[in-house]
Design a protein around this motif. Structure first.
Motif, PDB file in Angstrom:
ATOM      1  N   ILE A 180       0.849  -1.191   0.000  1.00  0.00           N
ATOM      2  CA  ILE A 180       0.000   0.000   0.000  1.00  0.00           C
ATOM      3  C   ILE A 180       0.884   1.241   0.000  1.00  0.00           C
ATOM      4  N   HIS A 181       0.840   1.962  -1.104  1.00  0.00           N
ATOM      5  CA  HIS A 181       1.634   3.178  -1.328  1.00  0.00           C
ATOM      6  C   HIS A 181       0.870   4.348  -0.706  1.00  0.00           C
ATOM      7  N   LEU A 182       1.402   4.901   0.397  1.00  0.00           N
ATOM      8  CA  LEU A 182       0.615   5.764   1.278  1.00  0.00           C
ATOM      9  C   LEU A 182       0.740   7.262   1.010  1.00  0.00           C
ATOM     10  N   ASN A 183       1.693   7.689   0.230  1.00  0.00           N
ATOM     11  CA  ASN A 183       1.800   9.133  -0.048  1.00  0.00           C
ATOM     12  C   ASN A 183       2.320   9.350  -1.463  1.00  0.00           C
ATOM     13  N   ASP A 184       1.833  10.414  -2.094  1.00  0.00           N
ATOM     14  CA  ASP A 184       2.324  10.785  -3.420  1.00  0.00           C
ATOM     15  C   ASP A 184       1.606  12.043  -3.869  1.00  0.00           C
ATOM     16  N   ASN A 185       1.931  12.496  -5.073  1.00  0.00           N
ATOM     17  CA  ASN A 185       1.298  13.706  -5.613  1.00  0.00           C
ATOM     18  C   ASN A 185       1.078  13.567  -7.110  1.00  0.00           C
ATOM     19  N   ALA A 186       0.172  14.379  -7.622  1.00  0.00           N
ATOM     20  CA  ALA A 186      -0.151  14.386  -9.047  1.00  0.00           C
ATOM     21  C   ALA A 186       0.939  15.119  -9.831  1.00  0.00           C
ATOM     22  N   PHE A 187       0.744  15.197 -11.143  1.00  0.00           N
ATOM     23  CA  PHE A 187       1.670  15.907 -12.020  1.00  0.00           C
ATOM     24  C   PHE A 187       1.231  17.367 -12.149  1.00  0.00           C
ATOM     25  N   HIS A 188       2.159  18.261 -11.893  1.00  0.00           N
ATOM     26  CA  HIS A 188       1.798  19.678 -11.835  1.00  0.00           C
ATOM     27  C   HIS A 188       1.395  20.249 -13.189  1.00  0.00           C
ATOM     28  N   TRP A 189       1.817  19.640 -14.296  1.00  0.00           N
ATOM     29  CA  TRP A 189       1.474  20.205 -15.608  1.00  0.00           C
ATOM     30  C   TRP A 189      -0.013  20.095 -15.929  1.00  0.00           C
ATOM     31  N   PHE A 190      -0.745  19.219 -15.220  1.00  0.00           N
ATOM     32  CA  PHE A 190      -2.190  19.166 -15.396  1.00  0.00           C
ATOM     33  C   PHE A 190      -2.895  20.273 -14.601  1.00  0.00           C
ATOM     34  N   TYR A 191      -2.115  21.063 -13.885  1.00  0.00           N
ATOM     35  CA  TYR A 191      -2.661  22.136 -13.050  1.00  0.00           C
ATOM     36  C   TYR A 191      -1.951  23.453 -13.354  1.00  0.00           C
ATOM     37  N   ASN A 192      -1.791  23.691 -14.678  1.00  0.00           N
ATOM     38  CA  ASN A 192      -1.158  24.915 -15.175  1.00  0.00           C
ATOM     39  C   ASN A 192       0.249  25.117 -14.612  1.00  0.00           C
ATOM     40  N   GLY A 193       0.921  24.020 -14.316  1.00  0.00           N
ATOM     41  CA  GLY A 193       2.269  24.111 -13.782  1.00  0.00           C
ATOM     42  C   GLY A 193       2.337  24.672 -12.379  1.00  0.00           C
ATOM     43  N   ASP A 194       1.214  24.775 -11.708  1.00  0.00           N
ATOM     44  CA  ASP A 194       1.143  25.397 -10.391  1.00  0.00           C
ATOM     45  C   ASP A 194       1.213  24.314  -9.308  1.00  0.00           C
ATOM     46  N   SER A 241       1.184  24.663  -6.197  1.00  0.00           N
ATOM     47  CA  SER A 241       0.301  24.935  -5.052  1.00  0.00           C
ATOM     48  C   SER A 241      -1.101  24.382  -5.281  1.00  0.00           C
ATOM     49  N   ARG A 242      -1.466  24.157  -6.529  1.00  0.00           N
ATOM     50  CA  ARG A 242      -2.784  23.597  -6.855  1.00  0.00           C
ATOM     51  C   ARG A 242      -2.729  22.097  -7.134  1.00  0.00           C
ATOM     52  N   THR A 243      -1.543  21.539  -7.175  1.00  0.00           N
ATOM     53  CA  THR A 243      -1.370  20.128  -7.521  1.00  0.00           C
ATOM     54  C   THR A 243      -1.765  19.237  -6.348  1.00  0.00           C
ATOM     55  N   PRO A 244      -2.683  18.281  -6.554  1.00  0.00           N
ATOM     56  CA  PRO A 244      -3.106  17.410  -5.448  1.00  0.00           C
ATOM     57  C   PRO A 244      -1.953  16.574  -4.899  1.00  0.00           C
ATOM     58  N   ALA A 245      -1.933  16.442  -3.593  1.00  0.00           N
ATOM     59  CA  ALA A 245      -0.947  15.610  -2.908  1.00  0.00           C
ATOM     60  C   ALA A 245      -1.589  15.101  -1.623  1.00  0.00           C
ATOM     61  N   ALA A 246      -1.160  13.926  -1.174  1.00  0.00           N
ATOM     62  CA  ALA A 246      -1.798  13.361   0.017  1.00  0.00           C
ATOM     63  C   ALA A 246      -0.861  12.424   0.767  1.00  0.00           C
ATOM     64  N   PHE A 247      -1.008  12.462   2.093  1.00  0.00           N
ATOM     65  CA  PHE A 247      -0.413  11.483   2.998  1.00  0.00           C
ATOM     66  C   PHE A 247      -1.587  10.809   3.688  1.00  0.00           C
ATOM     67  N   ARG A 248      -1.731   9.494   3.521  1.00  0.00           N
ATOM     68  CA  ARG A 248      -2.992   8.815   3.830  1.00  0.00           C
ATOM     69  C   ARG A 248      -3.096   8.218   5.233  1.00  0.00           C
ATOM     70  N   MET A 249      -2.074   8.368   6.063  1.00  0.00           N
ATOM     71  CA  MET A 249      -2.149   7.811   7.415  1.00  0.00           C
ATOM     72  C   MET A 249      -2.491   8.885   8.440  1.00  0.00           C
TER      73      MET A 249
END
Length: 689
Positions: free
Chosen positions: A230-244, A246-254
């Motif tokens: 179970i891979h518990l933390n990661d983030n999306a690719f910022h280029w799908f969020y105008n290279g920003d 600060s708007r790029t989804p990221a999560a730590f799930r524990m």
């Protein structure tokens, strides 16, 4: 000539051959008989009738004593010695030890879930048709091996608890393929080629509920897959969020008590629930492998602690030159590893350590020191460390511990398998070019090429670099689902439809994988007859035909079918009334089908946090026949047999960085009717498989 025949049977067989030879010589016999005297001819005719009678008797005997062919199971059993006939179970499980009794109870519970029949637990001497569980078996069977003898009783024997439990999975699969639950007589000796047989689910980028993870533990156990990563933390690719960033989804799930605010708010696992997941997994032979991925893929961490952001690399990289990075990460791992009641319970902990920049050799040396540090930190708490392969990419002189460390061999560019073996690592084969699923991403695999994997792959094939089967440094293999493309409408069911065929294939290839007995087409066909797990149908799969038919549906009624999976048609007559926005027609779990969606009042559905609406709205007093048709690519709405709106895959262009594909699929919910005012009649749910 058939083997293992008795003398009587052998004589019948030889008699059959002699008769067949005379039949071939029939023309010459008839020519001779025409010149015979009447008496001689009469004797000849009588002899011929006797020989024909013997021929029929021989054929009957041969069919009666037919040897059972190797039965189908997933994974395929390693050794099978067929016998004649089948065994009808008595309904008793004989278990004369405490551990045997515990596994017998699990078997009885699963049998009842699958077949609706109760098995009783008994002690003492076995009777005809009994299932006997025994932990008195040679140690040479190893931790996971077992034997199963099916004759007057069914005896499953193993040297260890896990092997005995695996034997019960084989028994259930055999019973599932017989309408009477009778078992084919014969003898099985079974043990895996590889001790590590895993599946990795990226929960960092996409949250999956704890009930789903618990279902997956049971599904993996049914197919003897023994490591759930179970891979518990990661983030999306910022280029799908105008290279920003600060708007790029990221999560730590524990859940974290030491760092309030770090835990993701859109979905996370409490410590209590994660411990319970591991306890469930341990009871069915599955290891939970938790991963906290550092020092890259760390946007959730750097967003929580901005002072730890790398000054030279993207903000999802921790600053390896900042001593506070080590202090923070030490505390993060320690929260889940220390104490008498730790959160991470298994023998393995994955510390990530992949895809950090290698542009600066000084940073590479820091990365190597960081990797070594977290291997040793995990070992301090009596766990074994697991890392992503990286030492080809991160070449340097700073030593990284090798002994007792398990390396995931995923990319030959980041870690060449032969080089890693020379360093002394034991590997898990998880080659990205062969076993990576990234749903609807346009790269890697949307669905694994299971035919190619079934026919050609084993863990000894790592992105085309082939080693000897059961190489002592290849612990086993795994496949992965990465949810790189955040926000593309992919649901848990979309992921599940990709996982199930992959899991069935990979389970086979990691247990006895080199040369499967069954052709691929037969494997696929037979696999459809097996459950996902005892009592589990997460996909909502049903064979072709009518699954549910009701003359009317009352508000708040409960249907016997919870959902119906892809390639379905759900239709009903509706006499519409004015419905408030958000009025549900049917729901199952968090999936809702709306007569009036919560935003615009249209026909629509929501699942997994996504709302999808058709371009159609009912008017009060309208009387129509409505049908919804769904498959793996789109969901369509028909009114009076005319397509009025559909929701296909939508392509969204993001320039040089590529496209995103948005999915609007639906596994149709049926279990719970909503509190609607409209009149619903003639409900029909059909599988179009």
């Amino acid at each position: 000539m058939p083997q293992n025949r008795g003398g009587y049977e052998k004589k019948l067989y030889l008699c059959h051959n002699r008769i067949f030879s005379k039949h071939l010589l029939g023309h010459s016999i008839r020519a001779t008989s025409s010149r015979m005297a009447f008496g001689a001819k009469h004797k000849y005719i009588m002899k011929k009738k006797l020989l024909l009678l013997l021929l029929l008797t021989a054929n009957t005997a041969l069919s009666t004593f037919a040897i059972n062919k190797k039965p189908f199971t997933i994974p395929e059993v390693k050794e099978w010695k067929g016998a004649e006939g089948t065994l009808v179970l008595s309904g008793r499980i004989v278990c004369n030890g405490a551990e045997e009794r515990r596994i017998a109870q699990q078997l009885a519970d699963d049998y009842r879930q699958m077949f609706g029949t109760a098995l009783t637990l008994a002690q003492g001497k076995a009777q005809k048709g009994d299932i006997v569980l025994s932990l008195k078996a040679p140690k040479t069977l190893g931790e996971e091996g077992y034997t199963m003898s099916i004759n007057t009783q069914t005896t499953i024997a193993a040297a260890n608890r896990k092997g005995l439990y695996w034997g019960t999975r084989t028994l259930l699969q055999l019973a599932e393929q017989s309408q009477t639950r009778a078992l084919p007589c014969g003898f099985i000796s079974d043990a895996p080629d590889y001790p590590f047989r895993g599946f990795m689910l990226d929960c960092g980028r996409k949250f999956f509920s704890m009930p789903m993870l618990r279902q997956y533990v049971r599904m993996m156990a049914y197919y003897k897959m023994n490591v759930f990563h179970i891979h518990l933390n990661d983030n999306a690719f910022h280029w799908f969020y105008n290279g920003d960033w600060s708007r790029t989804p990221a999560a730590f799930r524990m859940e974290s008590n030491w760092f309030p605010g770090l835990t993701a708010r859109d979905g996370h696992y409490t410590k209590k629930d994660f411990i319970a997941l591991q306890e469930l997994a341990d009871s069915v032979g599955v290891e939970i492998l938790p991963e906290i991925d550092v020092p890259a893929h760390c946007l959730a961490l750097t967003r929580f602690r901005p002072n730890l952001v790398s000054k030279d690399y993207p903000p999802d990289h921790l600053d390896l030159l900042n001593p506070n990075t080590i202090t923070f990460c030490d505390s993060l791992f320690t929260e889940y590893l220390e104490g008498k009641n730790p959160v991470f319970r298994g023998k393995y902990v994955h510390v990530g350590t992949d895809e950090y920049s290698n542009k600066d050799q000084n940073v590479v040396e820091k990365f190597r020191a960081f990797t070594d540090h977290y291997i040793r930190l995990v070992e301090k708490y009596n766990r074994k460390a697991v890392v992503w392969g990286q030492q080809t990419h991160a070449k340097g002189t700073t030593p990284i511990k090798v002994k007792d460390v398990l390396m995931f061999s995923w990319s030959n560019d980041y870690s060449k398998p032969d080089e890693m073996m020379k360093l002394g690592y034991n590997l898990v084969s998880i080659p990205d070019g062969q076993v990576y699923i990234v749903p609807k991403a346009g790269y890697y695999f949307d669905y694994l090429n299971t035919e190619k994997l079934y026919n050609e792959w084993t863990p000894a094939n790592i992105n085309g670099m082939k080693f000897a089967e059961r190489h002592k440094q290849i612990e086993g293999g795994a496949f992965a689902v990465w949810n790189d493309i955040v926000g593309n409408g992919i649901s848990d069911k979309d992921v599940h439809y990709r996982v199930l065929p992959a899991l069935q294939t990979m389970a086979t290839k990691m247990w006895t994988g080199a040369k499967p007995t069954f052709a691929y087409d037969a494997f696929v066909s037979n696999a459809r007859a097996l459950s996902e797990a005892p009592g589990m149908n997460y996909a909502g799969y049903y064979p072709a035909g009518t699954v549910l038919q009701q003359p009317s549906v009352a508000p708040n009624a409960v249907q016997k079918i919870p959902q119906i999976g892809w390639n379905y048609r759900v239709s009903f007559d509706i006499e519409a009334q004015q419905e408030a926005r958000g009025t549900i027609l049917f729901s199952f779990g968090d999936t809702h089908f709306y007569l009036s969606d919560p935003v615009a009042g249209k026909i629509g559905f929501s699942r997994d946090g996504y709302l999808n609406t058709f371009d159609y709205q009912l008017f009060p007093g309208e009387k129509v026949r409505m049908a919804v048709v769904g498959d793996k690519e789109k969901t369509s709405l028909y009114i009076n047999n005319r397509l009025v709106s559909d929701l296909p895959v939508r392509k969204m262009n993001f320039g040089k960085r590529g496209d995103m594909y948005y999915i609007s699929t639906l596994v149709f919910p049926l279990q719970q009717a909503g509190n609607f005012k409209s009149k619903i009649t003639n409900l029909k749910a059909e599988s179009m498989e």
